[in-house]
Write an enzyme that holds these catalytic residues in place. Structure first.
Site, PDB file in Angstrom:
ATOM      1  N   LYS A  21     -36.882 -26.168  17.833  1.00  0.00           N
ATOM      2  CA  LYS A  21     -36.895 -24.777  17.367  1.00  0.00           C
ATOM      3  C   LYS A  21     -35.951 -24.596  16.180  1.00  0.00           C
ATOM      4  CE  LYS A  21     -35.628 -23.184  21.464  1.00  0.00           C
ATOM      5  NZ  LYS A  21     -35.575 -24.435  22.248  1.00  0.00           N
ATOM      6  N   ARG A  96     -37.222 -15.797  26.798  1.00  0.00           N
ATOM      7  CA  ARG A  96     -37.230 -17.032  27.548  1.00  0.00           C
ATOM      8  C   ARG A  96     -37.734 -16.835  28.973  1.00  0.00           C
ATOM      9  NH1 ARG A  96     -33.255 -21.586  26.045  1.00  0.00           N
ATOM     10  NH2 ARG A  96     -32.943 -20.547  24.072  1.00  0.00           N
ATOM     11  N   ARG A 135     -28.473 -35.660  19.184  1.00  0.00           N
ATOM     12  CA  ARG A 135     -28.290 -34.564  18.222  1.00  0.00           C
ATOM     13  C   ARG A 135     -26.835 -34.431  17.796  1.00  0.00           C
ATOM     14  NH1 ARG A 135     -30.343 -28.714  19.819  1.00  0.00           N
ATOM     15  NH2 ARG A 135     -29.061 -29.032  21.669  1.00  0.00           N
ATOM     16  N   ARG A 169     -23.039 -30.669  20.912  1.00  0.00           N
ATOM     17  CA  ARG A 169     -22.943 -29.482  21.749  1.00  0.00           C
ATOM     18  C   ARG A 169     -22.481 -29.835  23.156  1.00  0.00           C
ATOM     19  NH1 ARG A 169     -28.282 -25.931  20.716  1.00  0.00           N
ATOM     20  NH2 ARG A 169     -28.165 -25.796  22.988  1.00  0.00           N
ATOM     21  N   ARG A 180     -31.079 -27.659  32.040  1.00  0.00           N
ATOM     22  CA  ARG A 180     -31.684 -26.788  31.007  1.00  0.00           C
ATOM     23  C   ARG A 180     -33.184 -27.002  30.946  1.00  0.00           C
ATOM     24  NH1 ARG A 180     -28.610 -28.739  26.025  1.00  0.00           N
ATOM     25  NH2 ARG A 180     -30.188 -27.593  24.831  1.00  0.00           N
TER      26      ARG A 180
HETATM   27  P1  AP5 Z   1     -33.394 -28.834  17.718  1.00  0.00           P
HETATM   28  O1  AP5 Z   1     -34.143 -28.332  16.545  1.00  0.00           O
HETATM   29  O2  AP5 Z   1     -31.926 -28.648  17.738  1.00  0.00           O
HETATM   30  O3  AP5 Z   1     -34.083 -28.294  19.074  1.00  0.00           O
HETATM   31  P2  AP5 Z   1     -34.057 -26.852  19.745  1.00  0.00           P
HETATM   32  O4  AP5 Z   1     -35.428 -26.574  20.241  1.00  0.00           O
HETATM   33  O5  AP5 Z   1     -33.432 -25.858  18.840  1.00  0.00           O
HETATM   34  O6  AP5 Z   1     -33.138 -27.193  21.000  1.00  0.00           O
HETATM   35  P3  AP5 Z   1     -31.941 -26.367  21.629  1.00  0.00           P
HETATM   36  O7  AP5 Z   1     -31.145 -27.349  22.427  1.00  0.00           O
HETATM   37  O8  AP5 Z   1     -31.219 -25.566  20.625  1.00  0.00           O
HETATM   38  O9  AP5 Z   1     -32.737 -25.427  22.603  1.00  0.00           O
HETATM   39  P4  AP5 Z   1     -32.203 -24.646  23.829  1.00  0.00           P
HETATM   40  O10 AP5 Z   1     -33.276 -23.674  24.062  1.00  0.00           O
HETATM   41  O11 AP5 Z   1     -31.821 -25.507  24.949  1.00  0.00           O
HETATM   42  O12 AP5 Z   1     -30.807 -24.095  23.313  1.00  0.00           O
HETATM   43  P5  AP5 Z   1     -30.345 -22.673  22.719  1.00  0.00           P
HETATM   44  O13 AP5 Z   1     -29.267 -22.923  21.752  1.00  0.00           O
HETATM   45  O14 AP5 Z   1     -31.506 -21.892  22.299  1.00  0.00           O
HETATM   46  O15 AP5 Z   1     -33.748 -30.402  17.874  1.00  0.00           O
HETATM   47  C1  AP5 Z   1     -33.144 -31.192  18.884  1.00  0.00           C
HETATM   48  C2  AP5 Z   1     -32.863 -32.604  18.346  1.00  0.00           C
HETATM   49  O16 AP5 Z   1     -34.097 -33.265  18.093  1.00  0.00           O
HETATM   50  C3  AP5 Z   1     -32.101 -32.630  17.011  1.00  0.00           C
HETATM   51  O17 AP5 Z   1     -31.246 -33.740  17.011  1.00  0.00           O
HETATM   52  C4  AP5 Z   1     -33.208 -32.772  15.964  1.00  0.00           C
HETATM   53  O18 AP5 Z   1     -32.748 -33.453  14.787  1.00  0.00           O
HETATM   54  C5  AP5 Z   1     -34.239 -33.616  16.721  1.00  0.00           C
HETATM   55  N1  AP5 Z   1     -35.624 -33.309  16.353  1.00  0.00           N
HETATM   56  C6  AP5 Z   1     -36.163 -32.080  16.091  1.00  0.00           C
HETATM   57  N2  AP5 Z   1     -37.476 -32.170  15.820  1.00  0.00           N
HETATM   58  C7  AP5 Z   1     -37.805 -33.494  15.940  1.00  0.00           C
HETATM   59  C8  AP5 Z   1     -39.022 -34.232  15.785  1.00  0.00           C
HETATM   60  N3  AP5 Z   1     -40.182 -33.623  15.449  1.00  0.00           N
HETATM   61  N4  AP5 Z   1     -38.978 -35.563  15.971  1.00  0.00           N
HETATM   62  C9  AP5 Z   1     -37.795 -36.206  16.322  1.00  0.00           C
HETATM   63  N5  AP5 Z   1     -36.616 -35.548  16.470  1.00  0.00           N
HETATM   64  C10 AP5 Z   1     -36.622 -34.210  16.277  1.00  0.00           C
HETATM   65  O19 AP5 Z   1     -29.722 -22.027  24.029  1.00  0.00           O
HETATM   66  C11 AP5 Z   1     -28.548 -22.566  24.590  1.00  0.00           C
HETATM   67  C12 AP5 Z   1     -28.188 -21.820  25.866  1.00  0.00           C
HETATM   68  O20 AP5 Z   1     -27.900 -20.443  25.549  1.00  0.00           O
HETATM   69  C13 AP5 Z   1     -29.265 -21.750  26.936  1.00  0.00           C
HETATM   70  O21 AP5 Z   1     -29.255 -22.894  27.775  1.00  0.00           O
HETATM   71  C14 AP5 Z   1     -28.870 -20.480  27.695  1.00  0.00           C
HETATM   72  O22 AP5 Z   1     -27.789 -20.736  28.561  1.00  0.00           O
HETATM   73  C15 AP5 Z   1     -28.387 -19.570  26.571  1.00  0.00           C
HETATM   74  N6  AP5 Z   1     -29.493 -18.768  26.041  1.00  0.00           N
HETATM   75  C16 AP5 Z   1     -30.060 -18.866  24.802  1.00  0.00           C
HETATM   76  N7  AP5 Z   1     -31.070 -17.993  24.675  1.00  0.00           N
HETATM   77  C17 AP5 Z   1     -31.147 -17.328  25.855  1.00  0.00           C
HETATM   78  C18 AP5 Z   1     -32.018 -16.333  26.351  1.00  0.00           C
HETATM   79  N8  AP5 Z   1     -33.021 -15.830  25.623  1.00  0.00           N
HETATM   80  N9  AP5 Z   1     -31.801 -15.881  27.612  1.00  0.00           N
HETATM   81  C19 AP5 Z   1     -30.808 -16.372  28.376  1.00  0.00           C
HETATM   82  N10 AP5 Z   1     -29.970 -17.330  27.969  1.00  0.00           N
HETATM   83  C20 AP5 Z   1     -30.135 -17.809  26.729  1.00  0.00           C
HETATM   84 MG    MG Z   2     -31.731 -24.599  18.898  1.00  0.00          MG
END
Ligand code: AP5
Ligand code: MG
Length: 224
Positions: A21, A96, A135, A169, A180
């Site tokens: 994402k 989510r 990552r 992270r 997660r």
């Molecule tokens: P990356 O682009 O960083 O992936 P991402 O989908 O953004 O993953 P996140 O870990 O950020 O998602 P998440 O939903 O767990 O965390 P968030 O911060 O939103 O890519 C990942 C890796 O893969 C990188 O190294 C990248 O280079 C590589 N990559 C990307 N594309 C690739 C490809 N095509 N091929 C190969 N490699 C690739 O949320 C964190 C926490 O916050 C949650 O756990 C929760 O506790 C809280 N939170 C956030 N939003 C909410 C909500 N709406 N409600 C409640 N709690 C929430």
């Molecule tokens: Mg992200």
């Protein structure tokens, strides 16, 4: 819509942890110049600054659980009330769960903004752990890399801002990652059904080269 006038892009980007994402969001922002609203980024900034909300959110994030909707919905509504979102926005990681999807509908109706596409980045859960464990993120600008799949062009130097310090992270530890993925997998299906029924859902294959994923997203965005 006449001539070269473009539809305002009010987007939702969804996908399991590590689906890409944030990586794709960066490309969308560069091309379409709309604000990137990542609830995860907002929470991490609040944790770093030690605010009350950040301290509360940390309890959940460190376990890989969702922050309560009462906190999250309020943050998104406040952000969507800011003027810079009038010409479009992209939500990353919100909604989510189905209650958040309903809350988003209520707030967009109130603010007279409507979501016109939900892009679901689909990746086989088996590859997610490896993505998250490899990552790393620029300490200065937040650009995201992967040690194998997306390293900086010059080792140790951020492509975007030229800084040299990176971090991993806290919630990318193997145990937290597992939870997660489990938590989000369970919540994902009802969300997909919800947006599918509304004919807003566009699923792209996230299990291919980063630039090829983006090409699929561009196709979707140019068609709407
Ligand atoms: P990356 O682009 O960083 O992936 P991402 O989908 O953004 O993953 P996140 O870990 O950020 O998602 P998440 O939903 O767990 O965390 P968030 O911060 O939103 O890519 C990942 C890796 O893969 C990188 O190294 C990248 O280079 C590589 N990559 C990307 N594309 C690739 C490809 N095509 N091929 C190969 N490699 C690739 O949320 C964190 C926490 O916050 C949650 O756990 C929760 O506790 C809280 N939170 C956030 N939003 C909410 C909500 N709406 N409600 C409640 N709690 C929430
Ligand atoms: Mg992200």
């Amino acid at each position: 819509m006449e001539g070269n006038m473009m539809t305002t892009l009010n987007l939702v980007l969804m996908g399991l942890p590590g689906a890409g994402k944030g990586t794709q969001a960066q490309k969308i922002v560069d091309e379409f110049k709309i604000p990137h609203i990542s609830t995860g980024d907002i929470f991490r900034a609040a944790m770093k600054n030690g605010t009350e909300m950040g301290i509360e959110a940390k309890k959940y994030i460190d376990q890989g659980n969702l922050v309560p909707d009462s906190v999250t919905d309020g943050i998104v509504e406040e952000r969507l009330s800011e003027d810079d979102t009038n010409a479009g926005f992209m939500l990353d990681g919100y909604p989510r769960n189905i209650d958040q999807a309903h809350a988003l509908e209520t707030m967009t109706t109130k603010l007279d903004k409507s979501i016109n596409a939900v892009i679901n980045i689909h990746v086989d859960p088996a590859v997610l752990v490896e993505r998250l464990s490899g990552r790393f993120i620029c300490k200065n600008c937040g650009a995201t890399y992967h040690k194998l799949y997306n390293p900086p062009k010059v080792e140790g130097t951020c492509d975007v801002c030229g800084h040299h310090e990176f971090y991993q992270r806290e919630d990318d530890k193997p145990e937290t990652v597992k939870n997660r993925i489990a938590v989000n997998t369970k919540l994902n299906t009802p969300l997909i059904d919800f947006y599918n029924e509304k004919k807003l859902l566009y699923t792209v294959n996230g299990d291919q080269d980063i630039n090829d994923v983006y090409k699929e997203i561009q196709k979707v965005l140019r068609a709407i």
